[in-house]
Design a protein around this motif. Sequence first.
Motif, short mmCIF file in Angstrom:
data_model
loop_
_atom_site.label_atom_id
_atom_site.label_comp_id
_atom_site.label_asym_id
_atom_site.label_seq_id
_atom_site.Cartn_x
_atom_site.Cartn_y
_atom_site.Cartn_z
N GLU A 19 0.83 -1.21 0.00
CA GLU A 19 0.00 0.00 0.00
C GLU A 19 0.86 1.25 0.00
OE1 GLU A 19 -3.04 0.14 2.94
OE2 GLU A 19 -3.89 -1.81 2.42
N ASP A 20 1.94 1.23 0.77
CA ASP A 20 2.84 2.38 0.82
C ASP A 20 3.52 2.60 -0.53
OD1 ASP A 20 4.28 4.47 2.32
OD2 ASP A 20 6.04 3.22 1.94
N GLU A 21 3.92 1.52 -1.18
CA GLU A 21 4.55 1.63 -2.50
C GLU A 21 3.56 2.15 -3.53
OE1 GLU A 21 7.94 -1.91 -2.33
OE2 GLU A 21 5.85 -2.42 -2.81
N GLN A 22 2.29 1.74 -3.40
CA GLN A 22 1.27 2.23 -4.32
C GLN A 22 1.04 3.73 -4.15
OE1 GLN A 22 -2.37 -0.14 -4.61
NE2 GLN A 22 -1.25 -1.97 -3.99
N LEU A 23 1.06 4.20 -2.91
CA LEU A 23 0.89 5.63 -2.64
C LEU A 23 2.03 6.44 -3.24
CD1 LEU A 23 -0.38 5.56 1.07
CD2 LEU A 23 -1.69 6.26 -0.95
N LYS A 24 3.25 5.96 -3.07
CA LYS A 24 4.41 6.65 -3.62
C LYS A 24 4.38 6.64 -5.15
CE LYS A 24 7.51 5.70 0.29
NZ LYS A 24 8.72 4.97 0.75
N LEU A 25 3.97 5.52 -5.71
CA LEU A 25 3.87 5.41 -7.16
C LEU A 25 2.82 6.37 -7.70
CD1 LEU A 25 4.44 4.11 -9.90
CD2 LEU A 25 2.89 2.25 -9.27
N HIS A 26 1.71 6.44 -7.02
CA HIS A 26 0.64 7.32 -7.50
C HIS A 26 1.06 8.78 -7.46
CE1 HIS A 26 -3.40 9.12 -7.94
NE2 HIS A 26 -3.59 8.06 -8.69
N LYS A 27 1.87 9.16 -6.50
CA LYS A 27 2.38 10.53 -6.43
C LYS A 27 3.24 10.82 -7.65
CE LYS A 27 5.03 13.69 -3.50
NZ LYS A 27 5.81 13.84 -2.23
N LYS A 28 4.08 9.85 -8.05
CA LYS A 28 4.92 10.02 -9.23
C LYS A 28 4.06 10.10 -10.50
CE LYS A 28 8.64 7.52 -9.57
NZ LYS A 28 9.50 6.32 -9.58
N ILE A 29 3.00 9.30 -10.53
CA ILE A 29 2.10 9.32 -11.68
C ILE A 29 1.44 10.69 -11.84
CG2 ILE A 29 -0.12 8.43 -12.55
CD1 ILE A 29 0.75 5.67 -11.50
N LYS A 30 0.99 11.27 -10.73
CA LYS A 30 0.37 12.59 -10.76
C LYS A 30 1.34 13.63 -11.31
CE LYS A 30 -3.81 12.23 -8.79
NZ LYS A 30 -5.07 12.71 -9.44
N GLU A 31 2.59 13.55 -10.87
CA GLU A 31 3.61 14.49 -11.35
C GLU A 31 3.86 14.29 -12.84
OE1 GLU A 31 6.97 13.70 -8.90
OE2 GLU A 31 6.12 14.64 -7.11
N ASN A 32 3.91 13.04 -13.27
CA ASN A 32 4.14 12.74 -14.67
C ASN A 32 3.00 13.21 -15.55
OD1 ASN A 32 4.00 10.36 -17.03
ND2 ASN A 32 6.06 11.08 -16.56
N MET A 33 1.78 13.13 -15.03
CA MET A 33 0.61 13.54 -15.80
C MET A 33 0.64 15.02 -16.14
SD MET A 33 -2.58 11.43 -14.14
CE MET A 33 -3.75 12.39 -15.11
N ARG A 34 1.28 15.82 -15.29
CA ARG A 34 1.35 17.26 -15.57
C ARG A 34 2.16 17.56 -16.82
NH1 ARG A 34 2.82 17.41 -9.85
NH2 ARG A 34 0.96 17.72 -8.60
N LYS A 66 10.96 16.83 -23.52
CA LYS A 66 10.61 17.21 -22.15
C LYS A 66 11.46 16.48 -21.12
CE LYS A 66 5.73 18.34 -22.94
NZ LYS A 66 4.34 18.13 -22.45
N GLN A 67 12.04 15.35 -21.54
CA GLN A 67 12.84 14.52 -20.63
C GLN A 67 12.08 14.26 -19.33
OE1 GLN A 67 16.40 13.10 -21.28
NE2 GLN A 67 14.99 13.19 -23.02
N SER A 68 10.86 13.77 -19.51
CA SER A 68 9.99 13.43 -18.38
C SER A 68 9.93 11.92 -18.26
CB SER A 68 8.58 13.99 -18.61
OG SER A 68 7.71 13.67 -17.55
N PRO A 69 10.75 11.33 -17.38
CA PRO A 69 10.84 9.87 -17.31
C PRO A 69 9.55 9.21 -16.87
CG PRO A 69 12.02 10.87 -15.48
CD PRO A 69 11.63 11.99 -16.40
N CYS A 70 9.37 7.99 -17.27
CA CYS A 70 8.18 7.20 -16.92
C CYS A 70 8.03 7.11 -15.41
CB CYS A 70 8.30 5.81 -17.52
SG CYS A 70 6.93 4.71 -17.10
N ALA A 71 6.80 7.22 -14.94
CA ALA A 71 6.53 7.18 -13.50
C ALA A 71 6.82 5.81 -12.90
CB ALA A 71 5.07 7.56 -13.25
N PHE A 72 6.92 4.79 -13.74
CA PHE A 72 7.11 3.43 -13.23
C PHE A 72 8.59 3.04 -13.08
CE2 PHE A 72 2.82 3.42 -14.96
CZ PHE A 72 2.12 2.81 -13.94
N LEU A 73 9.50 4.00 -13.27
CA LEU A 73 10.91 3.76 -13.04
C LEU A 73 11.23 3.94 -11.56
CD1 LEU A 73 12.65 5.68 -15.98
CD2 LEU A 73 12.34 3.20 -15.77
#
Length: 285
Positions: free
Chosen positions: A151-166, A187-194
Amino acid sequence: MNVVRAEKIGRNDACPCGSGKKYKKCCAIRDELQPLLGMNYLGEEVRVNKENLDILSEKINLLPFKKLLGNENITIKETENAKHSDFKLISMSEGVEALQELYGLYDSSYDEVSSKVSCSRGCTSCCNLYVDVSPIEAENIRRFVVDSFSEDEQLKLHKKIKENMRNSPSFEAVIKDESIKGNYLYKQSPCAFLDNKGACTIYDARPFNCRKHGVISDPIHCKDPNSLLPKRVSIQTNGALDLAVMKINVGVFGEYFMRKNGLESVFFYKHISHWFALDNFEQIS
């Protein structure tokens, strides 16, 4: 990024191996059985076994028909007579299972060139490209995350996804201007799943548009977004898998997989991060 395609050689031309013989009397037979896709940056020939790829391509082409027609023994000839009314909708789970089978077949075909590519663990250049994903592939990723991340890893991942979506364009923006995809690399915006070390955290569930990237040029060229020197090798199963994934999506989502663009309809692919806009991974968005 350039895609390497073998140069066409006339059968009566001088054989490029330098033997002095006509091509048809020298290397033509070998090239028919093991086509040369190009030379990698180490000077090694990149060849594939055509018979193996023909078999795998047929299996990939047949799999959607097996699932959507409910006939595991169907032949290529029989698919030519299949009517739209014969096809059935399949469940999300059946679609994910079919997708994973397709990935397995494609990965087997990619093994033909995997030892010759310059890609390696931790190289993230292609992970800055615009990667669009179909809904069934997004669902496969979602299930992988739920099963593999705490659950903690999912929360951290989702934060990165939100940033990537911008930084990533919406589906609507892309269908209005396709050039957005090509310019996204700048843009050099790396994938959120890295992860922090540049490794893909969803490697086993990565979508087709990630799987098909195999570069045979010097990896140093990949680091410059302005470089035209990176060369990607393309194998014949690429097209087969692309069509098969579309068919599975239609089998699961029906007309939902199509979107209107003026008078035309387009398949519903959107940037990988945009499928996970919700605050959890309970469903794709």
